[in-house]
Structure formats: structure tokens, C-alpha cells
Design a protein around this motif. Structure first.
Motif, PDB file in Angstrom:
ATOM      1  N   LEU A 192     125.682 -29.889  66.659  1.00 22.68           N
ATOM      2  CA  LEU A 192     126.007 -28.457  67.354  1.00 22.68           C
ATOM      3  C   LEU A 192     126.851 -28.560  68.394  1.00 22.68           C
ATOM      4  CD1 LEU A 192     122.517 -27.086  66.684  1.00 22.68           C
ATOM      5  CD2 LEU A 192     124.460 -26.683  65.330  1.00 22.68           C
ATOM      6  N   ILE A 193     126.422 -29.137  69.411  1.00 24.48           N
ATOM      7  CA  ILE A 193     127.303 -29.079  70.510  1.00 24.48           C
ATOM      8  C   ILE A 193     128.737 -29.852  70.439  1.00 24.48           C
ATOM      9  CG2 ILE A 193     127.859 -30.332  72.770  1.00 24.48           C
ATOM     10  CD1 ILE A 193     124.625 -30.508  73.033  1.00 24.48           C
ATOM     11  N   LYS A 194     128.950 -30.816  69.451  1.00 25.27           N
ATOM     12  CA  LYS A 194     130.125 -31.323  69.226  1.00 25.27           C
ATOM     13  C   LYS A 194     131.129 -30.090  68.352  1.00 25.27           C
ATOM     14  CE  LYS A 194     129.021 -36.222  69.451  1.00 25.27           C
ATOM     15  NZ  LYS A 194     128.522 -37.386  68.416  1.00 25.27           N
ATOM     16  N   PHE A 195     130.353 -29.571  67.541  1.00 23.46           N
ATOM     17  CA  PHE A 195     131.060 -28.369  66.564  1.00 23.46           C
ATOM     18  C   PHE A 195     131.125 -27.033  67.403  1.00 23.46           C
ATOM     19  CE2 PHE A 195     128.762 -30.431  62.986  1.00 23.46           C
ATOM     20  CZ  PHE A 195     129.671 -31.433  62.612  1.00 23.46           C
ATOM     21  N   GLY A 196     130.793 -26.975  68.601  1.00 26.88           N
ATOM     22  CA  GLY A 196     131.150 -25.773  69.432  1.00 26.88           C
ATOM     23  C   GLY A 196     130.119 -24.802  69.635  1.00 26.88           C
ATOM     24  N   ILE A 197     129.002 -25.164  69.435  1.00 28.14           N
ATOM     25  CA  ILE A 197     127.845 -24.036  69.833  1.00 28.14           C
ATOM     26  C   ILE A 197     127.980 -23.552  71.085  1.00 28.14           C
ATOM     27  CG2 ILE A 197     125.946 -25.726  70.367  1.00 28.14           C
ATOM     28  CD1 ILE A 197     125.410 -22.825  67.685  1.00 28.14           C
ATOM     29  N   ASP A 198     127.335 -22.233  71.266  1.00 27.58           N
ATOM     30  CA  ASP A 198     127.607 -21.449  72.444  1.00 27.58           C
ATOM     31  C   ASP A 198     126.238 -21.600  73.222  1.00 27.58           C
ATOM     32  OD1 ASP A 198     130.097 -19.872  72.644  1.00 27.58           O
ATOM     33  OD2 ASP A 198     129.251 -19.407  70.554  1.00 27.58           O
ATOM     34  N   GLY A 199     124.971 -21.509  72.240  1.00 28.35           N
ATOM     35  CA  GLY A 199     123.888 -21.824  72.965  1.00 28.35           C
ATOM     36  C   GLY A 199     122.886 -22.177  71.987  1.00 28.35           C
ATOM     37  N   MET A 200     121.675 -22.700  72.359  1.00 33.43           N
ATOM     38  CA  MET A 200     120.607 -23.239  71.376  1.00 33.43           C
ATOM     39  C   MET A 200     118.960 -22.825  71.962  1.00 33.43           C
ATOM     40  SD  MET A 200     121.924 -27.178  70.602  1.00 33.43           S
ATOM     41  CE  MET A 200     121.934 -27.634  72.399  1.00 33.43           C
ATOM     42  N   GLU A 201     118.367 -22.689  70.832  1.00 31.64           N
ATOM     43  CA  GLU A 201     116.855 -22.050  71.157  1.00 31.64           C
ATOM     44  C   GLU A 201     115.908 -23.380  70.742  1.00 31.64           C
ATOM     45  OE1 GLU A 201     116.968 -18.821  68.692  1.00 31.64           O
ATOM     46  OE2 GLU A 201     118.119 -17.361  70.148  1.00 31.64           O
TER      47      GLU A 201
END
Length: 357
Positions: free
Chosen positions: A180-189
Motif C-alpha cells: 500500500l505504501i509503494k502504491f501511494g496510500i495516504d493512511g492506514m488503520e
């Protein structure tokens, strides 16, 4: 408050704090019954009851996780009457046949996915939420199971960002967090199974995390008696992932990630009892300043309201809450609100019914 030094405010008074992982459709006791209350349309009486208690407890900005029945969307419409800034994705997006129906709507093909994102946008979603992995509460998946393929994950980020929406993800395991980080996620829960490598990636890419400690307390601070009181599928997973949850909590405690404050209470407490999350943070060694920093300044940034709330300074709203108990030493302090002022208006308060002194 920047979390760097002790102030009088931190001992009993604080700028307004927020809840960044609510589910107003749930009741913290029996989620199936709670959902049934809204089957024929959002029940305003139930929603108003929750909003009123949020207000009474000093919770004046809320980010909901969404649902398939329009309850969080209606909550957003009603929230201004209670002085609450409310943000919602309207519904979470999940892959057909996988975890997520409890909070959202599904897709099977990419055309269906684009339709879901457009639907959320047209319904004034404040952000896009996706269910990237399985969960702890459901019987037919697990927290390490990827729900969408890589192409779908990348398309979600690109499409949402193109349309001016940030993206947050329900996720637990490190390999999926890293994708998700590599794909550009803004935040995670959640991110409950985090390791040090992933924590550093989160820092390097300026991704926020809302870790939701409360639902996993019986596993992290192992209490086999309390675990036995949980529903079967939840109990089995807490036992299975106990060591990983404990290790992940240590990583979260020691990392320098941008942490928000949210509860995800669907089976442990009522949504508005988010003071129990404060207790969980304190008992995990997070410290008062870091916890309040997450619940105020960081949460305001996650909600993209930092120009109005989150800190006490000239030009922002006069939003202040106070508690009778000592926030520095009492893990139950945020359950006993004594004073709420929102934009200069003073509101009545109450304490959690379970507190006896």
C-alpha cells in the motif's frame, strides 16, 4: 499542544480531541442488532443519541469508517447540530466475497470498482476507504489475507488521487502495508502486526497510522479469561495472533510514525466510549503527551481540519474540553468529561456510566 513539554492544559484541560475510527452504525454490544435498526433507512433517533453523547464526552470531531446503509452519511448531515465536525467515506470499498460487507459496498470487476469510487464521490465522501485485508471479527478470512490484487490496489490510489480524494486502508500485515505504501496510500488503520522495517517505510513516506489498540487488549496484555468471553471467531484469532499482536504493539510504541487516535469499537465498548482507547494507550506505555497529540493535532490533520482545530492558537476555533481527573496519571481520565466549549459555546457534559468515583 505539540507533545514536547508539560502544560497546565495537559493535566486537566485540552484542545478538543477527536475520534478517527468510529462506526456510528455499531452499538458495541451486538453489531447485528445495531445494523438491523437501520435496515429500513438510517434511524435518526439512534444517530442523534450517539452524537449527543459524543458531544457530552468532549469528542467534537469524528471520522467514521462508513457503512452500506447510509448511516454515517446521515450522521454527517446531523452532526453540525451538535457542534461536531464529521468526516466519512460514506461506505468502504471491498472485493466481492471478501471481508467488508459490514461497513461497505463491493466490486468484482474494475468497471464496478470505478463505479463505486464515483458513487462515493457523488455522495460527497470525504475520503476513500478500502478493505485491503481480512479481519479479526469475521469467520471466513484472516488479518493476513490480501483482499484485492496489486492492479486493483494501484488503480484505487491513482483514481482517488486523480479525483482529489485521499485513501485509507483497513490493513494488518506487513507485506500488505508495504504494498500500500509503494502504491501511494495516504493512511492506514490498525497495522497491528507492524515490524520495524515497515514502520520506517511509513515514516519515510509520511503515511499516517490509526492503530486502534482497544479491540486487541486482551491479547496484547494477555488475559485468557477475558478472551473466552469473546465471540468464537474473534477469540480464535486473538489467541492465534497473540504473540504477533504483542510484538506489533511494541513496534508501534517505539516508532516515530505519525499516529492518529481511533477506536474501531464494534464489539468491546460503545463508539462514544473512546476514552477506553486512552486507557489502552496509557497502559501500553505511549504516554499522555503522545496520546493527546494523536487525539488532537494529528487527528485534525487526518481530517484535513488543521487550519481550524487541533491546537489552541490565534485564528482557530475556541474549542476546549476539560476533565476532572488527572490526564497525567489516570487511565480513565477521558471517560469523565467536565467541560466542553465549541466555538465559544458551552455544552453540557457527562461521564461514562461505568465510572463510580
Amino acid at each position: 499542544m505539540d507533545g514536547s513539554s508539560e502544560t497546565n492544559e495537559s493535566r486537566g484541560t485540552e484542545e478538543m480531541f477527536g475520534e478517527c475510527h468510529a462506526h456510528i452504525i455499531m452499538d458495541g454490544v451486538n453489531y447485528r442488532h445495531a445494523i438491523d435498526l437501520h435496515r429500513n433507512g438510517p434511524d435518526d433517533n439512534v444517530i442523534r443519541e450517539h452524537l449527543k453523547i459524543y458531544q457530552d464526552r468532549g469528542i467534537i470531531f469524528v471520522r467514521d469508517g462508513g457503512d452500506a446503509l447510509g448511516v454515517s452519511a446521515r450522521g454527517k448531515e446531523l452532526a453540525p447540530e451538535y457542534g461536531i465536525d464529521y468526516r466519512t467515506p460514506v461506505f468502504a470499498i471491498h472485493k466481492e466475497g471478501h471481508y467488508g460487507s459490514i461497513v461497505g459496498k463491493s466490486f468484482s470487476t474494475m468497471p464496478e470498482f470505478y463505479k463505486r469510487v464515483l458513487e462515493a464521490k457523488e455522495q460527497s465522501a470525504d475520503f476513500i476507504k478500502i478493505m485491503a485485508t481480512g479481519g479479526f471479527f469475521t469467520p471466513y478470512d484472516n488479518p493476513s489475507q490480501q483482499q484485492m490484487n496489486d492492479e486493483e490496489l494501484k488503480a484505487i490510489m491513482d483514481t482517488a488521487h486523480e479525483w482529489g480524494k485521499t485513501v485509507t486502508a483497513h490493513v494488518y500485515s506487513v507485506d500488505h502495508m508495504q504494498k500500500l505504501i509503494k502504491f501511494g496510500i495516504d493512511g492506514m488503520e490498525h497495522c497491528s502486526l507492524m515490524d520495524e522495517e515497515t514502520a520506517q517505510m511509513i515514516i519515510d513516506n509520511d503515511v499516517y497510522v490509526v492503530p486502534t489498540f482497544c479491540p486487541y487488549e486482551e491479547a496484547v496484555h494477555y488475559d485468557p479469561v477475558m478472551i473466552q468471553t469473546k465471540q468464537e471467531e474473534y477469540r480464535i484469532k486473538l489467541e492465534y495472533y497473540k504473540d504477533a499482536l504483542q510484538a506489533g504493539r511494541e513496534v508501534i510504541k517505539n516508532c516515530k510514525c505519525k499516529l492518529g487516535y481511533g477506536t474501531d469499537m464494534v464489539a468491546t465498548h460503545q463508539n462514544y466510549e473512546s476514552g477506553y482507547e486512552f486507557k489502552a494507550w496509557m497502559e501500553s506505555g505511549m504516554g499522555t503527551f503522545r496520546t493527546l497529540h494523536a487525539a488532537t493535532k494529528v487527528n485534525s490533520e487526518i481530517l484535513q481540519l488543521e487550519d481550524k482545530i487541533g491546537t489552541l492558537e490565534p485564528g482557530k476555533y475556541a474549542d476546549i474540553a476539560a476533565w476532572k481527573r488527572d490526564l497525567m496519571t489516570d487511565p480513565y481520565a477521558l471517560l469523565d468529561c467536565a467541560f466542553v466549549m465549541k466555538e465559544g459555546v458551552i455544552y453540557p457534559t457527562e461521564k461514562c456510566e461505568e465510572l463510580t468515583d
